[in-house]
Motif scaffolding. Structure first.
Motif, mmCIF file in Angstrom:
data_model
loop_
_atom_site.group_PDB
_atom_site.id
_atom_site.type_symbol
_atom_site.label_atom_id
_atom_site.label_comp_id
_atom_site.label_asym_id
_atom_site.label_seq_id
_atom_site.Cartn_x
_atom_site.Cartn_y
_atom_site.Cartn_z
ATOM 1 N N PHE A 170 0.864 -1.183 0.000
ATOM 2 C CA PHE A 170 0.000 0.000 0.000
ATOM 3 C C PHE A 170 0.895 1.225 0.000
ATOM 4 C CE2 PHE A 170 -2.466 3.255 2.392
ATOM 5 C CZ PHE A 170 -3.377 3.501 1.394
ATOM 6 N N SER A 171 0.827 1.972 -1.091
ATOM 7 C CA SER A 171 1.666 3.165 -1.237
ATOM 8 C C SER A 171 0.926 4.193 -2.085
ATOM 9 C CB SER A 171 2.994 2.795 -1.902
ATOM 10 O OG SER A 171 2.766 2.396 -3.247
ATOM 11 N N ALA A 172 1.604 5.274 -2.401
ATOM 12 C CA ALA A 172 0.990 6.337 -3.199
ATOM 13 C C ALA A 172 0.530 5.829 -4.565
ATOM 14 C CB ALA A 172 1.961 7.494 -3.358
ATOM 15 N N SER A 173 1.137 4.784 -5.082
ATOM 16 C CA SER A 173 0.717 4.289 -6.396
ATOM 17 C C SER A 173 -0.637 3.575 -6.344
ATOM 18 C CB SER A 173 1.783 3.376 -7.003
ATOM 19 O OG SER A 173 1.970 2.238 -6.202
ATOM 20 N N GLU A 174 -1.095 3.167 -5.163
ATOM 21 C CA GLU A 174 -2.399 2.539 -5.021
ATOM 22 C C GLU A 174 -3.489 3.525 -4.603
ATOM 23 O OE1 GLU A 174 0.592 -0.258 -5.120
ATOM 24 O OE2 GLU A 174 0.360 0.977 -3.342
ATOM 25 N N CYS A 175 -3.092 4.732 -4.258
ATOM 26 C CA CYS A 175 -4.015 5.707 -3.681
ATOM 27 C C CYS A 175 -3.817 7.063 -4.368
ATOM 28 C CB CYS A 175 -3.727 5.813 -2.182
ATOM 29 S SG CYS A 175 -4.801 6.904 -1.272
#
Length: 87
Positions: free
Chosen positions: A52-57
């Motif tokens: 879970f990181s900025a690429s998922e959000c």
């Protein structure tokens, strides 16, 4: 109260793709805070998830929050709207 909506997709360990929105007050929509709120939410789940990181959000839009949503955000600082594969 206006809220920032962050569209979030996280892969579960079983391969299913979770889809949920993280809602925060418009003036508190720093990416790092949103990621912390998302991690807190994911820690309540009984199954494992992938990274879970900025690429998922990603920031999606600003909208006016209803009374129930405003209350939830005042109590916790954020709210989650579960869309797909969150149970």
């Amino acid at each position: 109260m206006k809220v920032a909506v962050w569209d979030t997709y996280v892969k579960r360990a079983d391969g299913a793709l979770m889809h949920f929105d993280i809602l925060v007050p418009e003036n508190q929509s720093k990416e790092q805070s949103v990621l912390i709120f998302g991690s807190l939410y994911l820690s309540t789940k009984s199954f494992e998830t992938g990274t879970f990181s900025a690429s998922e959000c990603q920031f999606c839009h600003i909208e006016q929050a209803g009374e129930d949503l405003q209350k939830a955000i005042r109590e916790k600082g954020f709210s989650i709207i579960e869309m797909e594969n969150c149970d």
